[in-house]
Design a protein around this motif. Structure first.
Motif, PDB file in Angstrom:
ATOM      1  N   SER A 238      -4.449   1.599  -1.910  1.00 26.56           N
ATOM      2  CA  SER A 238      -4.180   0.173  -2.125  1.00 26.56           C
ATOM      3  C   SER A 238      -3.458  -0.018  -3.459  1.00 26.56           C
ATOM      4  O   SER A 238      -3.462   0.868  -4.318  1.00 26.56           O
TER       5      SER A 238
ATOM      6  N   GLY B 196     -15.867  -7.912  -8.633  1.00 20.34           N
ATOM      7  CA  GLY B 196     -14.610  -8.552  -9.069  1.00 20.34           C
ATOM      8  C   GLY B 196     -14.867  -9.803  -9.875  1.00 20.34           C
ATOM      9  O   GLY B 196     -14.100 -10.154 -10.761  1.00 20.34           O
TER      10      GLY B 196
ATOM     11  N   GLN C   9      -7.551   1.807  -4.678  1.00 21.62           N
ATOM     12  CA  GLN C   9      -8.599   2.161  -3.732  1.00 21.62           C
ATOM     13  C   GLN C   9      -8.050   3.177  -2.738  1.00 21.62           C
ATOM     14  O   GLN C   9      -7.022   2.963  -2.102  1.00 21.62           O
TER      15      GLN C   9
ATOM     16  N   GLN D 165      -4.443  -1.563  -5.901  1.00 22.25           N
ATOM     17  CA  GLN D 165      -5.427  -1.482  -6.977  1.00 22.25           C
ATOM     18  C   GLN D 165      -5.967  -0.074  -7.180  1.00 22.25           C
ATOM     19  O   GLN D 165      -6.777   0.161  -8.075  1.00 22.25           O
TER      20      GLN D 165
ATOM     21  N   GLY E 186     -13.112   3.457  -4.734  1.00 25.31           N
ATOM     22  CA  GLY E 186     -12.316   2.536  -5.524  1.00 25.31           C
ATOM     23  C   GLY E 186     -11.996   3.095  -6.886  1.00 25.31           C
ATOM     24  O   GLY E 186     -12.740   3.920  -7.424  1.00 25.31           O
TER      25      GLY E 186
ATOM     26  N   HIS F  86       0.842  -1.192   0.000  1.00 27.00           N
ATOM     27  CA  HIS F  86       0.000   0.000   0.000  1.00 27.00           C
ATOM     28  C   HIS F  86       0.880   1.247   0.000  1.00 27.00           C
ATOM     29  O   HIS F  86       2.079   1.202   0.274  1.00 27.00           O
TER      30      HIS F  86
ATOM     31  N   ARG G 136     -17.720  -5.462  -3.552  1.00 28.82           N
ATOM     32  CA  ARG G 136     -16.439  -5.544  -4.258  1.00 28.82           C
ATOM     33  C   ARG G 136     -16.206  -6.956  -4.788  1.00 28.82           C
ATOM     34  O   ARG G 136     -15.686  -7.142  -5.892  1.00 28.82           O
TER      35      ARG G 136
END
Length: 571
Positions: free
Chosen positions: A510, A570, A514, A512, A529, A492, A566
């Motif tokens: 994050s 996903g 987020q 990804q 996100g 992170h 989520r």
């Protein structure tokens, strides 16, 4: 009838030389020799004068450090001396001296030095050695081209032998932003009279357990500052060492700044005009060939006792001369010690003993991993994030001293972007910040990161915060800003958000993309996100310890719903 001269008499007259001709030739040779000696003497005298002035200044400021200065000049700048300066010296010499005359004079003509040949006399003797001077100038030009366009690549290429690449997930403990500590150091110097040096992050043992951004506000970071004593042209040593125990989040307490005064027996410091106050003199008296960079020097307080650490390096190789860490000079009330690399490992000093300036050179050498043409065209390697005009790390973009969240090891960490117009963060440069006695450390190029530019992350943080709490619109308008965006735990990243000298919020980013913004005081958090228009918002409104079981249960249900959403998206 007059007697006619015989053939023998004629030959004798043809081969005989008049006294005037011999004297003229000798005078011309003497003039030429005098001109050569004069030109050479002027150049040699000028060179000696420059060397005497430079040597005198180096001796005055560093004592036996004159040897270290000479080593730098002769080893690091060898291509400049041999390829550029020496040919220029020869060119200047040959321009000012005449060439030897090789052509033979026709028989029967007056000698060059005689008064019967005024035209050659007015020319002032033989012409200058323009051909040799032009050749030397061409060599100097070629040498200068190599020195400034090719040799830096050759040296940088040598550093790449100590570079490895991996994609392992990194994990670092949170730390307070450097810019907050720097601002606070300027505004809270107490009653200490002096001029401060740079602010350094010198992690304490507890910094490896620093934790922030979870609503607790726990965790601190130790920054230190050397404060120089004031005096005429540097008459005096260090006045004190300032310690800044900065919270990673929350209001800075009144006790955050403290000092350990430097006793009178520690009356020396670096960068002073007077030899009797010069710490450089003392270091070079013990290690004449020691080298250091002023930006690497730091201090800290061991109880009430100040400690000044000067990381050292040495040169390695010929022509492709590189730097290698070589221990440190440690200055305490007990005196000065110059520790070797092995002795430094045993001493186990606090702080980053590996020269930060060397870590910077190694990081910049990554760009020499390609060919010479790629080096010239900037087609290979990485840039810092400060190529972004709105970079959140602009005031301190590289070589962040960070502590591993696992074993507490220190590293110099630099976020990197691809060369060119891309500003995405795609790699990290990692160099151990502590000497291990094994020579130059290995630089790790970590390619696990794939995030947008820091300015894009700042925009995402603002949007995320406003989405979770409309009061953020007022906060951003009132001057709230993002101070630093750095790698954090388990891949992170973390951003410090605050105003003035307080960090009230932390944003977790994050891998990804987020973004979650957390209030350090209330535990309020909001998340958004990457690529999603809406996200669940958890607004406690008060510390979790003050909430009822029903309120806690409601928060848990909201969080569980967000996780389920989520997971569904996903799949």
């Amino acid at each position: 009838m007059a007697d006619q001269p015989t053939s023998a008499d004629s030959g004798q007259k043809k081969t005989s030389k008049s006294p005037q001709a011999s004297q003229g030739k000798k005078a011309a040779q003497a003039t030429t020799s005098g001109e050569e000696a004069s030109a050479l003497g002027i150049l040699v005298a000028l060179l000696i004068f420059v060397l005497i002035i430079a040597g005198a200044w180096a001796t005055w400021t560093r004592g036996l450090g004159l040897l270290a200065v000479a080593e730098t000049a002769l080893r690091v700048h060898t291509p400049l001396i041999l390829g550029c300066l020496l040919p220029l010296f020869l060119a200047a010499y040959w321009v000012g001296t005449p060439a030897k005359k090789t052509q033979k004079k026709p028989a029967g003509l007056p000698p060059v030095g005689s008064s019967s040949n005024p035209r050659q006399k007015s020319q002032g003797g033989r012409p200058p050695r323009t051909g040799a001077a032009a050749l030397a100038a061409l060599l100097a030009l070629t040498g200068a081209g190599y020195t400034f366009t090719v040799h830096p690549y050759v040296v940088a290429k040598a550093y790449t032998a100590d570079t490895v690449t991996d994609d392992a997930v990194t994990s670092f403990a949170d730390r307070a932003p450097w810019i907050v500590a720097n601002n606070y150091a300027q505004r809270d110097q107490g009653d200490v009279i002096g001029d401060r040096e740079d602010v350094h992050y010198v992690p304490a043992a507890q910094d490896a357990q620093a934790k922030a951004g979870d609503g607790t506000g726990q965790g601190t970071s130790r920054y230190t500052v050397l404060v120089k004593e004031r005096g005429v042209l540097g008459t005096g040593g260090y006045e004190a060492v300032q310690t800044l125990t900065m919270p990673t989040t929350g209001t800075i307490p009144a006790s955050a700044s403290s000092f350990c005064p430097v006793p009178e027996q520690m009356g020396r410091r670096l960068e002073t005009t007077w030899p009797w106050y010069s710490l450089a003199w003392s270091i070079h008296a013990r290690a004449p060939f020691a080298h250091w960079n002023k930006s690497d020097v730091y201090g800290y307080c061991e109880g009430d006792s100040p400690v000044v650490v000067v990381p050292l390096y040495r040169y390695e190789g010929f022509w492709k001369v590189t730097r290698v860490p070589n221990g440190a000079a440690v200055y305490t009330p007990e005196g000065l010690e110059v520790l070797s690399a092995a002795e430094l490992v045993e001493a186990d000093l606090a702080g980053p003993t590996y020269p930060r300036s060397l870590a910077k050179i190694q990081r910049e050498a990554i760009n020499a991993g390609g060919s010479l043409t790629q080096w010239w065209g900037s087609k290979y390697g990485y840039d810092l994030t400060d190529t972004d005009a709105e970079d959140a790390n602009a005031q301190n973009p590289s070589e962040f001293t960070m502590v591993s969240a696992g074993d507490g090891a220190m590293s110099y960490v630099s976020p990197l972007t691809p060369r060119g117009s891309s500003q995405s963060i795609t790699a990290l440069s990692l160099v151990p910040a502590v000497q291990d006695g094994q020579g130059r450390a290995v630089l790790t190029l970590n390619t696990a990161t794939d995030l947008p530019a820091t300015s894009t992350l700042v925009t995402a943080i603002k949007e995320s915060s406003v989405q979770g709490d409309n009061a953020w619109t007022t906060r951003w308008s009132a001057g709230m800003s993002v101070y630093e965006i750095l790698p954090a735990k388990d891949g992170h990243w973390a951003a410090s958000i605050g105003q003035g000298q307080a960090v009230s919020y932390r944003a977790d980013i994050s891998p990804q993309g987020q973004v979650t913004v957390v209030n350090a005081e209330t535990g309020q958090s909001s998340g958004r996100g990457a690529g999603s228009a809406e996200s669940a918002t958890l607004d406690a409104g008060k510390p979790l310890s003050q909430m009822t079981e029903a309120e806690l249960l409601e928060l848990i249900q909201q969080a569980a719903g967000e996780l389920e959403q989520r997971h569904s998206s996903g799949n």
